[in-house]
Design a protein around this motif. Structure first.
Motif, PDB file in Angstrom:
ATOM      1  N   GLU A   1      16.668 -35.733  25.521  1.00 30.16           N
ATOM      2  CA  GLU A   1      15.588 -35.336  26.429  1.00 30.16           C
ATOM      3  C   GLU A   1      14.983 -36.549  27.119  1.00 30.16           C
ATOM      4  OE1 GLU A   1      11.326 -32.882  26.437  1.00 30.16           O
ATOM      5  OE2 GLU A   1      12.310 -33.363  24.534  1.00 30.16           O
ATOM      6  N   ALA A   2      14.788 -37.623  26.363  1.00 26.34           N
ATOM      7  CA  ALA A   2      14.208 -38.829  26.953  1.00 26.34           C
ATOM      8  C   ALA A   2      15.097 -39.399  28.055  1.00 26.34           C
ATOM      9  CB  ALA A   2      13.986 -39.878  25.863  1.00 26.34           C
ATOM     10  N   GLN A   3      16.401 -39.154  27.981  1.00 30.40           N
ATOM     11  CA  GLN A   3      17.329 -39.660  28.990  1.00 30.40           C
ATOM     12  C   GLN A   3      17.636 -38.620  30.072  1.00 30.40           C
ATOM     13  OE1 GLN A   3      20.534 -40.954  26.257  1.00 30.40           O
ATOM     14  NE2 GLN A   3      20.051 -43.048  26.902  1.00 30.40           N
ATOM     15  N   GLY A   4      16.922 -37.496  30.041  1.00 27.67           N
ATOM     16  CA  GLY A   4      17.132 -36.474  31.061  1.00 27.67           C
ATOM     17  C   GLY A   4      18.360 -35.616  30.851  1.00 27.67           C
ATOM     18  N   ARG A   5      18.959 -35.680  29.669  1.00 30.90           N
ATOM     19  CA  ARG A   5      20.155 -34.876  29.377  1.00 30.90           C
ATOM     20  C   ARG A   5      19.693 -33.590  28.671  1.00 30.90           C
ATOM     21  NH1 ARG A   5      23.981 -39.516  26.768  1.00 30.90           N
ATOM     22  NH2 ARG A   5      25.379 -37.716  26.421  1.00 30.90           N
ATOM     23  N   PHE A   6      19.063 -32.725  29.472  1.00 33.12           N
ATOM     24  CA  PHE A   6      18.346 -31.583  28.919  1.00 33.12           C
ATOM     25  C   PHE A   6      19.270 -30.538  28.301  1.00 33.12           C
ATOM     26  CE2 PHE A   6      15.648 -33.106  32.534  1.00 33.12           C
ATOM     27  CZ  PHE A   6      14.709 -33.753  31.738  1.00 33.12           C
ATOM     28  N   GLY A   7      20.437 -30.341  28.863  1.00 42.15           N
ATOM     29  CA  GLY A   7      21.363 -29.362  28.304  1.00 42.15           C
ATOM     30  C   GLY A   7      21.787 -29.743  26.904  1.00 42.15           C
ATOM     31  N   GLU A   8      22.129 -31.024  26.717  1.00 42.57           N
ATOM     32  CA  GLU A   8      22.537 -31.486  25.390  1.00 42.57           C
ATOM     33  C   GLU A   8      21.358 -31.436  24.409  1.00 42.57           C
ATOM     34  OE1 GLU A   8      25.675 -35.001  26.156  1.00 42.57           O
ATOM     35  OE2 GLU A   8      24.048 -34.848  27.638  1.00 42.57           O
ATOM     36  N   ALA A   9      20.157 -31.724  24.910  1.00 46.09           N
ATOM     37  CA  ALA A   9      18.979 -31.665  24.047  1.00 46.09           C
ATOM     38  C   ALA A   9      18.758 -30.241  23.540  1.00 46.09           C
ATOM     39  CB  ALA A   9      17.747 -32.142  24.810  1.00 46.09           C
ATOM     40  N   GLU A  10      18.800 -29.268  24.455  1.00 46.48           N
ATOM     41  CA  GLU A  10      18.566 -27.888  24.051  1.00 46.48           C
ATOM     42  C   GLU A  10      19.667 -27.385  23.122  1.00 46.48           C
ATOM     43  OE1 GLU A  10      17.716 -23.482  26.042  1.00 46.48           O
ATOM     44  OE2 GLU A  10      17.656 -25.292  27.293  1.00 46.48           O
ATOM     45  N   SER A  11      20.901 -27.781  23.385  1.00 51.59           N
ATOM     46  CA  SER A  11      22.016 -27.358  22.545  1.00 51.59           C
ATOM     47  C   SER A  11      21.834 -27.845  21.106  1.00 51.59           C
ATOM     48  CB  SER A  11      23.331 -27.873  23.124  1.00 51.59           C
ATOM     49  OG  SER A  11      24.415 -27.548  22.271  1.00 51.59           O
ATOM     50  N   ASN A  12      21.427 -29.095  20.949  1.00 50.63           N
ATOM     51  CA  ASN A  12      21.211 -29.635  19.605  1.00 50.63           C
ATOM     52  C   ASN A  12      20.049 -28.948  18.898  1.00 50.63           C
ATOM     53  OD1 ASN A  12      22.743 -32.289  18.583  1.00 50.63           O
ATOM     54  ND2 ASN A  12      22.767 -32.254  20.827  1.00 50.63           N
ATOM     55  N   LEU A  13      18.971 -28.666  19.639  1.00 46.67           N
ATOM     56  CA  LEU A  13      17.829 -28.007  19.013  1.00 46.67           C
ATOM     57  C   LEU A  13      18.181 -26.591  18.563  1.00 46.67           C
ATOM     58  CD1 LEU A  13      14.939 -29.183  21.363  1.00 46.67           C
ATOM     59  CD2 LEU A  13      15.213 -29.739  18.943  1.00 46.67           C
ATOM     60  N   ARG A  14      18.909 -25.865  19.400  1.00 46.00           N
ATOM     61  CA  ARG A  14      19.282 -24.501  19.015  1.00 46.00           C
ATOM     62  C   ARG A  14      20.283 -24.520  17.861  1.00 46.00           C
ATOM     63  NH1 ARG A  14      16.990 -20.817  22.222  1.00 46.00           N
ATOM     64  NH2 ARG A  14      16.351 -21.420  24.341  1.00 46.00           N
ATOM     65  N   GLY A  15      21.159 -25.516  17.844  1.00 49.27           N
ATOM     66  CA  GLY A  15      22.093 -25.645  16.725  1.00 49.27           C
ATOM     67  C   GLY A  15      21.376 -25.954  15.423  1.00 49.27           C
ATOM     68  N   ALA A  16      20.365 -26.830  15.493  1.00 47.98           N
ATOM     69  CA  ALA A  16      19.589 -27.159  14.297  1.00 47.98           C
ATOM     70  C   ALA A  16      18.841 -25.932  13.785  1.00 47.98           C
ATOM     71  CB  ALA A  16      18.603 -28.283  14.612  1.00 47.98           C
ATOM     72  N   LEU A  17      18.284 -25.149  14.708  1.00 45.41           N
ATOM     73  CA  LEU A  17      17.554 -23.954  14.315  1.00 45.41           C
ATOM     74  C   LEU A  17      18.476 -22.935  13.648  1.00 45.41           C
ATOM     75  CD1 LEU A  17      14.926 -22.379  14.253  1.00 45.41           C
ATOM     76  CD2 LEU A  17      15.403 -21.596  16.588  1.00 45.41           C
ATOM     77  N   GLU A  18      19.658 -22.773  14.186  1.00 46.76           N
ATOM     78  CA  GLU A  18      20.617 -21.840  13.592  1.00 46.76           C
ATOM     79  C   GLU A  18      20.984 -22.261  12.174  1.00 46.76           C
ATOM     80  OE1 GLU A  18      25.053 -19.899  14.498  1.00 46.76           O
ATOM     81  OE2 GLU A  18      24.186 -21.364  15.870  1.00 46.76           O
ATOM     82  N   LEU A  19      21.127 -23.562  11.964  1.00 49.22           N
ATOM     83  CA  LEU A  19      21.465 -24.074  10.631  1.00 49.22           C
ATOM     84  C   LEU A  19      20.393 -23.689   9.607  1.00 49.22           C
ATOM     85  CD1 LEU A  19      22.834 -27.705  11.158  1.00 49.22           C
ATOM     86  CD2 LEU A  19      24.029 -25.784  10.086  1.00 49.22           C
ATOM     87  N   VAL A  20      19.132 -24.010   9.913  1.00 44.04           N
ATOM     88  CA  VAL A  20      18.089 -23.791   8.910  1.00 44.04           C
ATOM     89  C   VAL A  20      17.743 -22.309   8.773  1.00 44.04           C
ATOM     90  CG1 VAL A  20      17.102 -26.103   9.090  1.00 44.04           C
ATOM     91  CG2 VAL A  20      16.289 -24.316  10.628  1.00 44.04           C
ATOM     92  N   GLU A  21      17.849 -21.547   9.853  1.00 46.22           N
ATOM     93  CA  GLU A  21      17.570 -20.111   9.743  1.00 46.22           C
ATOM     94  C   GLU A  21      18.583 -19.425   8.834  1.00 46.22           C
ATOM     95  OE1 GLU A  21      15.309 -18.577  13.765  1.00 46.22           O
ATOM     96  OE2 GLU A  21      17.491 -18.770  13.818  1.00 46.22           O
ATOM     97  N   THR A  22      19.808 -19.891   8.859  1.00 46.27           N
ATOM     98  CA  THR A  22      20.841 -19.287   8.036  1.00 46.27           C
ATOM     99  C   THR A  22      20.666 -19.636   6.562  1.00 46.27           C
ATOM    100  OG1 THR A  22      22.406 -19.369   9.875  1.00 46.27           O
ATOM    101  CG2 THR A  22      23.330 -19.132   7.666  1.00 46.27           C
ATOM    102  N   THR A  23      20.296 -20.881   6.299  1.00 49.22           N
ATOM    103  CA  THR A  23      20.261 -21.355   4.913  1.00 49.22           C
ATOM    104  C   THR A  23      18.886 -21.266   4.278  1.00 49.22           C
ATOM    105  OG1 THR A  23      21.945 -22.940   5.608  1.00 49.22           O
ATOM    106  CG2 THR A  23      20.980 -23.256   3.428  1.00 49.22           C
ATOM    107  N   TYR A  24      17.824 -21.536   5.055  1.00 48.71           N
ATOM    108  CA  TYR A  24      16.466 -21.553   4.510  1.00 48.71           C
ATOM    109  C   TYR A  24      15.547 -20.668   5.349  1.00 48.71           C
ATOM    110  CZ  TYR A  24      18.256 -25.681   2.123  1.00 48.71           C
ATOM    111  OH  TYR A  24      18.996 -26.541   1.363  1.00 48.71           O
ATOM    112  N   PRO A  25      15.746 -19.356   5.348  1.00 49.79           N
ATOM    113  CA  PRO A  25      14.907 -18.475   6.162  1.00 49.79           C
ATOM    114  C   PRO A  25      13.448 -18.534   5.702  1.00 49.79           C
ATOM    115  CG  PRO A  25      16.150 -17.190   4.567  1.00 49.79           C
ATOM    116  CD  PRO A  25      16.684 -18.597   4.488  1.00 49.79           C
ATOM    117  N   ASP A  26      12.539 -18.405   6.659  1.00 52.07           N
ATOM    118  CA  ASP A  26      11.102 -18.352   6.375  1.00 52.07           C
ATOM    119  C   ASP A  26      10.594 -19.623   5.691  1.00 52.07           C
ATOM    120  OD1 ASP A  26      10.989 -15.670   7.325  1.00 52.07           O
ATOM    121  OD2 ASP A  26      11.777 -15.001   5.400  1.00 52.07           O
ATOM    122  N   SER A  27      11.270 -20.739   5.902  1.00 52.99           N
ATOM    123  CA  SER A  27      10.857 -21.978   5.247  1.00 52.99           C
ATOM    124  C   SER A  27      10.152 -22.884   6.232  1.00 52.99           C
ATOM    125  CB  SER A  27      12.079 -22.700   4.671  1.00 52.99           C
ATOM    126  OG  SER A  27      12.878 -23.215   5.720  1.00 52.99           O
ATOM    127  N   ALA A  28       9.543 -23.952   5.690  1.00 54.88           N
ATOM    128  CA  ALA A  28       8.891 -24.942   6.548  1.00 54.88           C
ATOM    129  C   ALA A  28       9.896 -25.593   7.486  1.00 54.88           C
ATOM    130  CB  ALA A  28       8.204 -25.999   5.683  1.00 54.88           C
TER     131      ALA A  28
END
Length: 962
Positions: A350-377
């Motif tokens: 995001e800091a380098q203006g590569r917004f597509g890659e930034a969003e892709s990584n954030l959504r990938g990280a969210l999918e990881l934790v939602e699958t393994t640690y639902p309702d967690s911090a």
């Protein structure tokens, strides 16, 4: 030997009172139970089958009776045994295990009424792996409950020192691990001075354990990042650590040295895996890879913050690759580390203006934790990070939807937003933009602001929660049950997510349906437990409860308004709710600017340097500036109120709001008077905010509603006054006194005994007692001891309880914890001359009013003391320590002082004489009338003399004496 085993623990017993087992194989169950027993029993002849009716035996050494129960089920044999004195608990355990659910029932046992908030943890450590005590701290850390984690890690060294364990190296490593973990939790809470002290103590152990040195390195780097020092973090991560690699023997087998084996196979190694989310069967080289992958991730974070995005991305990519090499990336529980790396990569993109890659990584990280640690911090953190990114990209609606999901989850779990302040600030900015009066936005802002928590509150609430958990009354039992239900509910949700993730398209799994039914059952049981707990003041004082705008409005009367101030990541936000209107806004002053303004005002009111207290001309212009900034667009509405209820935050915890003013004419007249040679201490004629209205201070919206709805005291006696401790005289031969029930890790955090040599005169108490017509009593001098107060059986017989003594609300020295306490006389050998907030919590009061006419019981010590103690701010510990403890103990309203009560011109005596003489008045109006008489006297018109006392609770309640 058995398939499952449980220990039966009692809150005030430091060992297990019973044991329970289940066996799938029913053969020879009694012999197998006996094999796991350390006690040798003498049982009646022919007692091979105890059955559900039980068998009574005798412990051959202690002579105590022992009960054994067994019952067959479809799943196998259930066996329960233990001390006969706890037979109710044994039989209820049997019924619960046979039914495979929590079965309700009475437990009648003798107890000593001795409450120890850590006795349960101590019992768990004594009767199982002592390292599991650290595991409780790790669970708190993973859940974002840093204060709770710090409490367990603080207690661990002393408890571990009292336990026996094979392997000296592993035992020493556990103590080191507790120290560095407590340091990390304190750093997460912003208590950097205390964190530094704990890191130094751990370093002083000079431990060369490969696991522990890496752990200390990583935690010290996180501490540096918390303090905003990325370059220091990089230096720490470059430190040399002992080798952590296996060697190959001549026959090609892998071997490791004894020290590494002890640290990896002992409890310390298991606790490390709990932190990093690893299963306990990882090989030594796998564990080494995980620890060093985390170090690389921290290096990437530090490089990004240091303005080196390319180097940061390279380090993060290496960290991710190294983590994925561990068992070919098949370790589910390494998800948190992977998600953190992906989130860091996104920030760099995001800091380098590569917004597509930034969003892709954030959504990938969210999918990881939602699958393994639902309702967690972890899910909340990654969700908030994604929402913040979307808000910055102009996708406000999508960002708000994600933020609302986070708030709903945290509110459902009665949690708080600790550690997420920077991530949630875009949400608050979206809601408070343009001083919103939109009802839906104000409702959201009000709800979210109630989920924030001051660091001081986090620490004291955690300690009081442990105190409640370790109690022996009905509230404690219900609270322990609610905690057990919550843990089981969390485990059930995680298992549902795990099985769902493994499910193939179109596939059905009966286990998932069964778990969902179990989840719904547990959720219902949790609601029932919370509803039952709500009637106990001690629970209400520690619970994270929220109120809606409509619920709060239902408690407000015409002419009243509730003003909530919230501090978040360097910004301040305000919400004003009246019976007919609601408004939210972002304060036109940063949190640091407000801090500076409050410190300037405090310094002009009461400043202590080298033990000498001084008062200077009040900085009236700063008071005007602060008034304008804080009250902002709501100033006109506030001016029309007859009763203002104020919930402070940040720096305003240290300052009563009643001394603010927007009286331009009065201020101009003051300056003209002074310029003409008038008295610069004469502030008569100023229209202060507190002059024409009652002012209440609230701990929270829920606590205000409680105070308003609470029934009047049923006490028959009028007044109990306490104070005037006995001075100690020369102190050269006696040690210092610990700061209010500190644990062993803080053993050198003592108060100098000279603290007891400036007792407050009992005149104020004597005058108050003489003015009241009902039954009164005084505890002063040698009778005013902590032991005597706690032992007094009739504390609940007084409608007014009045303390006139010193309040200790800062740390005694740099790096020590804050343990709020009231100073008392010394009693017997058990006395420490302090009535700590934890001891106050266990008092049994039935008081309409508690008065704390002491030094800084509402706000915290002066600027010099707080800076010297290494505290970022002062005050939260006092408001959320002493005051909250008195409310939990049964005080409806508390009057507490923001600075040393003045004796000059008999100001405090006059203030309370006027207060007690008020006829047919509310507490707020009685105090306001008395304050007004001081405002109008040129000798006492300076706010130092009249503004120091705050009414916490509901100022509209009647004065108890009338």
């Amino acid at each position: 030997m058995f398939d499952r085993k449980w220990m039966i623990l009692c809150a005030d017993v430091s060992r297990a009172v019973g044991t329970a087992y289940t066996f799938r194989d029913k053969a020879d169950a009694l012999r197998r139970v006996a094999a796991g027993r350390t006690d040798k029993l003498v049982c009646p002849a022919g007692s091979d089958a105890p059955g559900a009716q039980g068998l009574t035996c005798m412990d051959s050494q202690s002579g105590l009776e022992w009960r054994i129960y067994m019952q067959e089920t479809e799943r196998g044999t259930v066996a329960v045994e233990g001390l006969a004195a706890y037979d109710d608990a044994l039989r209820l355990t049997l019924r619960s295990l046979v039914a495979d659910r929590v079965v309700e029932g009475p437990i009648s046992i003798a107890n000593l009424a001795a409450s120890d908030g850590l006795s349960l943890a101590r019992a768990r450590a004594e009767n199982s792996d002592p390292g599991l005590l650290l595991g409780q701290g790790y669970r708190g850390n993973s859940a974002g409950s840093y204060a709770e984690a710090a409490e367990f890690f603080a207690a661990a060294p002393a408890i571990l020192a009292d336990t026996t364990q094979d392997g000296a190296v592993s035992h020493e490593a556990q103590i080191h691990e507790a120290l560095v973990n407590r340091a990390l939790q304190l750093s997460n809470l912003g208590a950097f001075g205390q964190a530094r002290r704990n890191f130094a103590e751990a370093q002083g152990m000079d431990l060369r354990d490969p696991v522990q040195t890496r752990l200390a390195r990583n935690y010290a780097a996180i501490d540096a990042l918390n303090r905003g020092a990325p370059q220091e973090a990089l230096e720490i991560l470059s430190r040399e650590v002992p080798p952590f690699t296996p060697t190959v023997t001549a026959d090609g087998a892998l071997s490791i040295d004894r020290q590494t084996a002890a640290s990896l196979n002992g409890a310390a190694g298991a606790s490390l895996t709990a932190l990093l989310g690893q299963p306990t069967r990882l090989s030594p080289q796998d564990r080494a890879a995980v620890i060093d992958a985390q170090a690389l991730q921290l290096r990437g974070t530090a490089l990004r913050l240091d303005g080196k995005p390319d180097e940061a991305r390279e380090a993060l990519a290496r960290a991710y690759a190294d983590a994925m090499k561990v068992q070919d990336g098949r370790i589910i529980s390494i998800t948190r580390l992977r998600a953190q790396i992906m989130s860091e990569l996104a920030l760099g993109y995001e800091a380098q203006g590569r917004f597509g890659e930034a969003e892709s990584n954030l959504r990938g990280a969210l999918e990881l934790v939602e699958t393994t640690y639902p309702d967690s911090a972890s899910v909340h953190v990654v969700s908030a990070r994604l929402a913040g990114f979307l808000a910055r990209r102009g996708k406000a609606d999508e960002a708000l939807a994600i933020y609302r999901g986070v708030i709903a989850d945290v509110q459902r779990d009665q949690g708080v937003l600790v550690g997420m302040e920077h991530l949630m600030r875009p949400y608050f900015d979206l809601l408070a933009g343009e001083a919103t009066q939109d009802p839906a936005r104000v409702e959201e802002l009000f709800t979210a602001s109630q989920l924030l928590q001051q660091p001081g509150a986090a620490e004291t609430l955690t300690q009081l929660s442990r105190q409640l958990e370790g109690g022996s009354d009905d509230a404690a039992g219900l609270y322990r049950r609610s905690l057990g239900i919550s843990r089981e509910l969390e485990r059930t949700r995680v298992e549902i997510a795990r099985l769902t993730a493994a499910q193939q398209p179109g596939e059905t799994d009966a286990r998932i349906d069964a778990l969902r039914a179990r989840r719904d059952q547990l959720a219902g049981a949790q609601l029932e437990a919370m509803d039952a707990l709500a009637k106990f003041p001690r629970y209400r004082a520690v619970a994270q409860r929220t109120a809606t705008v409509e619920q709060l409005r239902a408690s407000l009367r015409p002419g009243e308004g509730y003003f909530k101030l919230a501090q978040l990541a360097g910004s301040l936000y305000g919400v004003l709710i009246t019976p007919t209107q609601a408004r939210g806004w972002k304060v036109a002053m940063s949190a640091q600017e407000a801090e500076d303004a409050v410190d300037t005002l405090r310094d002009s009111i009461s400043l202590t340097i080298n033990g000498v207290q001084s008062t200077y001309p009040f900085d009236i212009d700063t008071a005007v500036s602060l008034d304008t900034a804080l009250l902002g667009p709501a100033r006109v509405e506030i001016a029309s109120l007859s009763h203002l209820i104020f919930e402070p935050a940040g720096a305003m915890l240290k300052l009563p709001i009643n001394l603010l003013t927007d009286d331009a004419g009065g201020v101009a007249a003051y300056h003209a008077r002074v310029k003409a040679g008038g008295d610069e201490y004469d502030f008569t004629g100023i229209d202060w905010l507190g002059r024409d209205r009652e002012v209440s201070t609230a701990l929270s919206a829920a606590s205000f509603r409680d105070a308003r709805a609470a029934p009047r005291s049923a006490a028959k006696k009028e007044y109990l006054g306490l104070g005037n401790n006995v001075p100690l005289g020369p102190v050269s031969v006696r040690p210092g006194i610990r700061s209010g029930e500190g644990v062993a890790i803080d053993a050198d955090c003592t108060w100098p005994l000279s603290t007891w040599n400036q007792p407050i005169s009992p005149r104020e108490l004597n005058e108050a007692a003489s003015l009241l017509s009902g039954s009164t009593d005084l505890m002063t001098g040698a009778n005013f001891t902590d032991e005597a107060i706690m032992a007094r059986p009739d504390l609940g017989a007084f409608r007014i309880v009045h303390f006139a003594t010193h309040g200790l609300v800062t740390a005694p020295r740099v790096g020590c914890p804050v343990r709020p306490a009231l100073l008392t006389s010394f009693g017997d050998s058990r006395s420490d001359g302090l009535l700590s907030f934890r001891e106050i919590f266990d008092l049994h009061l039935d008081a309409d009013l508690v008065i704390l006419s002491a030094c800084d019981t509402a706000a915290g010590a002066g600027l010099e003391a707080t800076r010297e103690a290494g505290l970022a701010t002062g005050g939260g510990e006092a408001l959320d320590g002493l005051v909250r403890a008195f409310i939990a103990a049964g005080g409806r309203q508390v009057i507490a002082s923001h600075w040393p009560a003045p004796d000059d011109f008999d100001a405090t005596e006059r203030l309370f004489n006027g207060f007690y003489k008020a006829k047919n008045a509310s507490i707020g109006n009685a105090l306001r009338t008395s304050q007004t008489s001081l405002m109008d006297d040129p000798l006492t018109s300076h706010p130092y003399y009249w503004a120091g006392f705050a009414i916490v609770g509901d100022a509209a309640r009647p004065v108890p004496a009338h």
